[in-house]
Design a protein around this motif. Structure first.
Motif, short mmCIF file in Angstrom:
data_model
loop_
_atom_site.label_atom_id
_atom_site.label_comp_id
_atom_site.label_asym_id
_atom_site.label_seq_id
_atom_site.Cartn_x
_atom_site.Cartn_y
_atom_site.Cartn_z
N ALA A 21 -7.51 12.77 -77.58
CA ALA A 21 -7.71 11.63 -78.48
C ALA A 21 -7.47 10.31 -77.77
N ARG A 22 -6.74 10.35 -76.67
CA ARG A 22 -6.41 9.13 -75.92
C ARG A 22 -7.22 8.98 -74.63
N LEU A 23 -8.19 9.86 -74.43
CA LEU A 23 -9.08 9.80 -73.28
C LEU A 23 -10.51 9.64 -73.80
N SER A 24 -11.15 8.53 -73.45
CA SER A 24 -12.49 8.29 -73.96
C SER A 24 -13.45 7.97 -72.83
N VAL A 25 -14.73 8.09 -73.14
CA VAL A 25 -15.80 7.73 -72.22
C VAL A 25 -16.58 6.59 -72.86
N TRP A 26 -16.87 5.60 -72.07
CA TRP A 26 -17.62 4.45 -72.56
C TRP A 26 -18.69 4.10 -71.53
N GLN A 27 -19.90 3.90 -71.99
CA GLN A 27 -21.00 3.54 -71.10
C GLN A 27 -21.24 2.05 -71.21
N GLY A 28 -21.15 1.34 -70.09
CA GLY A 28 -21.41 -0.08 -70.10
C GLY A 28 -20.76 -0.79 -68.94
N ASP A 29 -20.62 -2.09 -69.10
CA ASP A 29 -20.11 -2.99 -68.06
C ASP A 29 -18.59 -3.09 -68.17
N ILE A 30 -17.89 -2.55 -67.18
CA ILE A 30 -16.42 -2.52 -67.20
C ILE A 30 -15.83 -3.93 -67.29
N THR A 31 -16.55 -4.92 -66.81
CA THR A 31 -16.00 -6.29 -66.81
C THR A 31 -15.87 -6.87 -68.20
N THR A 32 -16.47 -6.24 -69.20
CA THR A 32 -16.41 -6.76 -70.57
C THR A 32 -15.29 -6.15 -71.40
N LEU A 33 -14.58 -5.18 -70.87
CA LEU A 33 -13.57 -4.47 -71.66
C LEU A 33 -12.27 -5.26 -71.76
N ALA A 34 -11.78 -5.40 -72.97
CA ALA A 34 -10.51 -6.09 -73.24
C ALA A 34 -9.39 -5.07 -73.25
N THR A 35 -8.93 -4.70 -72.06
CA THR A 35 -7.86 -3.72 -71.89
C THR A 35 -6.69 -4.40 -71.18
N ASP A 36 -5.57 -3.68 -71.11
CA ASP A 36 -4.47 -4.20 -70.30
C ASP A 36 -4.91 -4.33 -68.85
N ALA A 37 -5.68 -3.35 -68.35
CA ALA A 37 -6.17 -3.41 -66.98
C ALA A 37 -7.47 -2.64 -66.84
N ILE A 38 -8.35 -3.20 -66.01
CA ILE A 38 -9.49 -2.44 -65.54
C ILE A 38 -9.20 -2.10 -64.08
N VAL A 39 -9.74 -0.99 -63.65
CA VAL A 39 -9.56 -0.58 -62.27
C VAL A 39 -10.79 -1.01 -61.48
N ASN A 40 -10.54 -1.56 -60.32
CA ASN A 40 -11.60 -1.97 -59.41
C ASN A 40 -11.70 -0.96 -58.28
N ALA A 41 -12.88 -0.40 -58.10
CA ALA A 41 -13.16 0.47 -56.95
C ALA A 41 -13.45 -0.46 -55.78
N ALA A 42 -12.39 -0.84 -55.10
CA ALA A 42 -12.44 -1.90 -54.09
C ALA A 42 -12.67 -1.35 -52.69
N ASN A 43 -12.95 -2.28 -51.77
CA ASN A 43 -12.90 -1.93 -50.36
C ASN A 43 -11.53 -2.35 -49.83
N SER A 44 -11.21 -1.97 -48.63
CA SER A 44 -9.85 -2.16 -48.12
C SER A 44 -9.44 -3.63 -47.96
N SER A 45 -10.40 -4.55 -47.89
CA SER A 45 -10.05 -5.97 -47.78
C SER A 45 -9.61 -6.56 -49.12
N LEU A 46 -10.05 -5.95 -50.21
CA LEU A 46 -9.83 -6.43 -51.58
C LEU A 46 -10.52 -7.76 -51.86
N LEU A 47 -11.42 -8.18 -50.99
CA LEU A 47 -12.03 -9.51 -51.12
C LEU A 47 -13.41 -9.49 -51.76
N GLY A 48 -13.77 -8.39 -52.38
CA GLY A 48 -15.07 -8.29 -53.04
C GLY A 48 -16.06 -7.55 -52.18
N GLY A 49 -17.08 -7.06 -52.81
CA GLY A 49 -18.11 -6.30 -52.11
C GLY A 49 -19.29 -6.10 -53.04
N GLY A 50 -19.89 -4.94 -52.96
CA GLY A 50 -21.02 -4.63 -53.82
C GLY A 50 -20.59 -3.83 -55.03
#
Length: 179
Positions: free
Chosen positions: A11-40
């Motif tokens: 009940a506390r695990l959900s799937v949502w299809q869409g743009d993660i940047t629009t979610l109003a959560t405590d935190a979104i997780v970024n699949a980053a590169n090791s520099s943390l300075l942005g990428g694709g």
């Protein structure tokens, strides 16, 4: 709640299809590169949506090795925070990729616990340009999420799918854990 009560966990695990940047959560997780300075991919989308303050903040973090995570404010995002994690690059599966990917999820949950964050949204870590097979990654994501949910009754996790096929695969993977 007993650790075996899967109905509460599910009940506390959900799937949502869409743009993660629009979610109003405590935190979104970024699949980053090791520099943390942005990428694709997701990384670039999060940096664009958060604004230049995110890159400036991440520049102070000194990067991040694969399997670890770092916390930043959300800046221009709907989410209050971003947890940046660096997943493994897929090299065929015999180089510890699954272990490193699982460590990414655990590191994110550890930060969330330490910071009192209760709502998290995860993209498909390492499944874009890093090439991790989505079906194997979904199994790791669901397993690690279920473990974290069992440990914290106040936690809610959203697995964010980038398309209908990913959404369906996440749902099927969750259903396997429900039995």
């Amino acid at each position: 709640m007993s650790q075996g009560d899967h109905s509460d966990l599910l009940a506390r695990l959900s799937v949502w299809q869409g743009d993660i940047t629009t979610l109003a959560t405590d935190a979104i997780v970024n699949a980053a590169n090791s520099s943390l300075l942005g990428g694709g991919g997701v990384d670039g989308a999060i940096h664009r949506a958060a604004g230049p303050q995110l890159r400036a903040f991440c520049a102070t973090l000194g990067g991040c090795p694969a399997g670890e995570a770092r916390l930043s404010p959300g800046f221009g995002l709907a989410a209050r925070h971003v947890i940046h994690t660096v997943g493994p690059v897929w090299r065929g599966g015999a180089h510890g990729e699954a272990t490193t990917l699982a460590a990414c999820y655990r590191a994110c949950f550890d930060i969330a616990h330490a910071q009192g964050l209760t709502t998290l949204a995860f993209p498909a870590i390492s499944c874009g340009i890093f090439g991790f097979p989505f079906d194997a990654a979904a199994t790791i994501a669901v397993r690690e999420s279920m473990s974290a949910l069992a440990a914290r009754a106040d936690l809610k996790v959203t697995l964010v799918a980038y398309d209908a096929a990913a959404s369906q695969l996440y749902e099927q993977t969750i259903a396997r854990f429900a039995t």
